[in-house]
Design a protein around this motif. Structure first.
Motif, PDB file in Angstrom:
ATOM      1  N   UNK A  24      -2.430   2.730  -1.355  1.00  0.00           N
ATOM      2  CA  UNK A  24      -3.350   3.239  -2.358  1.00  0.00           C
ATOM      3  C   UNK A  24      -2.589   3.833  -3.551  1.00  0.00           C
ATOM      4  N   UNK A  25      -1.525   4.581  -3.251  1.00  0.00           N
ATOM      5  CA  UNK A  25      -0.715   5.180  -4.314  1.00  0.00           C
ATOM      6  C   UNK A  25      -0.028   4.102  -5.157  1.00  0.00           C
ATOM      7  N   UNK A  26       0.448   3.059  -4.497  1.00  0.00           N
ATOM      8  CA  UNK A  26       1.101   1.968  -5.229  1.00  0.00           C
ATOM      9  C   UNK A  26       0.100   1.264  -6.140  1.00  0.00           C
ATOM     10  N   UNK A  27      -1.126   1.068  -5.643  1.00  0.00           N
ATOM     11  CA  UNK A  27      -2.167   0.467  -6.471  1.00  0.00           C
ATOM     12  C   UNK A  27      -2.465   1.306  -7.700  1.00  0.00           C
TER      13      UNK A  27
ATOM     14  N   UNK B 259       3.800   8.089  -9.104  1.00  0.00           N
ATOM     15  CA  UNK B 259       2.945   7.581  -8.024  1.00  0.00           C
ATOM     16  C   UNK B 259       3.721   6.621  -7.129  1.00  0.00           C
ATOM     17  N   UNK B 260       4.610   5.846  -7.714  1.00  0.00           N
ATOM     18  CA  UNK B 260       5.425   4.916  -6.927  1.00  0.00           C
ATOM     19  C   UNK B 260       6.372   5.682  -6.003  1.00  0.00           C
TER      20      UNK B 260
ATOM     21  N   UNK C 198       7.546   7.481  -0.434  1.00  0.00           N
ATOM     22  CA  UNK C 198       7.640   8.568   0.552  1.00  0.00           C
ATOM     23  C   UNK C 198       6.684   8.324   1.719  1.00  0.00           C
ATOM     24  N   UNK C 199       5.482   7.847   1.414  1.00  0.00           N
ATOM     25  CA  UNK C 199       4.526   7.530   2.486  1.00  0.00           C
ATOM     26  C   UNK C 199       5.040   6.369   3.337  1.00  0.00           C
ATOM     27  N   UNK C 200       5.680   5.401   2.689  1.00  0.00           N
ATOM     28  CA  UNK C 200       6.264   4.279   3.431  1.00  0.00           C
ATOM     29  C   UNK C 200       7.361   4.765   4.362  1.00  0.00           C
TER      30      UNK C 200
ATOM     31  N   UNK D  53       7.349  -0.360  -3.834  1.00  0.00           N
ATOM     32  CA  UNK D  53       7.341   0.942  -4.508  1.00  0.00           C
ATOM     33  C   UNK D  53       8.669   1.190  -5.220  1.00  0.00           C
ATOM     34  N   UNK D  54       9.769   0.779  -4.592  1.00  0.00           N
ATOM     35  CA  UNK D  54      11.076   0.937  -5.236  1.00  0.00           C
ATOM     36  C   UNK D  54      11.213   0.019  -6.448  1.00  0.00           C
TER      37      UNK D  54
END
Length: 220
Positions: free
Chosen positions: A60-63, A77-78, A83-85, A105-106
């Motif tokens: 969701x954050x990546x979106x 946000x990425x 961090x969630x990953x 994300x990276x």
């Protein structure tokens, strides 16, 4: 009618008895297992559930990062998504999806080399077992894109990308993105026959593709 009703009642009771026996059998089977193993199985299930929640939150954050208009906001946000990953990976390191999420994300943060490392982790056994063939194909295409972008040697990056793209098509022969990029890589290497075939295969998947048509026009 009375006979049919009695038959239905007997069938219902028999089904209930069967369910009860199955439940008892499961209980006996569990009782036969060491308590430590039962506890371990329950803990593993809890870890996977928690990992899945972190993965969903990260996705969701990546979106949101991709939809952010401000660059700083998008990168922030990425970072949160990565961090969630990481939390998901710590809880369930054999789930390739979390490694792929971290890679994306990276990449969003401009860390392409680190993203390749995450995709390497996702695509190696036993982690890769959790991916379907189309998912492996997509992950290989993403790694190929990053290899072309980051390699300090164009030749080395091209060779690595070609290997990944050929593998991607092997996992999913209708992966349009893989076919187009494969055609472009073959073209750069001067392998024009192979390039033409890749673009033609891409057009069979998506006849309206301007990218594949342009590739065919260049090679005609």
């Amino acid at each position: 009618m009375e006979t049919e009703a009695q038959a239905l009642q007997v069938h219902t009771v028999s089904f209930q008895v069967l369910l009860a026996l199955l439940a008892l059998g499961l209980m006996w089977a569990l009782q036969g297992l060491p308590r430590s193993l039962i506890s371990k199985l329950r803990s593993r299930n809890r870890s996977r559930e928690q990992a899945r929640r972190h993965f969903v939150r990260g996705a969701q954050l990546l979106g949101r990062s991709r939809g952010a208009t401000a660059q700083n906001s998008g990168r922030s946000l990425a970072r949160e998504a990565a961090a969630e990953a990481d939390k998901a990976i710590a809880l369930d390191p054999l789930d390739a999806a979390s490694h792929v999420l971290k890679a994306l994300a990276l990449e969003r943060q401009g860390q392409a080399t680190a993203a390749i490392g995450c995709l390497d982790s996702a695509l190696v056994l036993p982690v890769s077992k959790s991916l379907s063939a189309p998912e492996k194909s997509d992950a290989l295409v993403k790694r190929a894109e990053l290899e072309l972008e980051t390699s300090d040697s164009k030749r080395r990056g091209l060779e690595a990308a070609l290997d990944d793209l050929k593998a991607a098509v092997g996992f999913n022969a209708r992966n349009f993105k893989a076919l187009c990029l494969l055609g472009t890589c073959y073209e750069k290497k001067g392998m024009l026959v192979e390039a033409r075939k890749a673009f033609q295969d891409a057009l069979e998947v998506n006849p309206k593709s301007q990218e594949a048509k342009a590739g065919m026009d260049r090679l005609s």
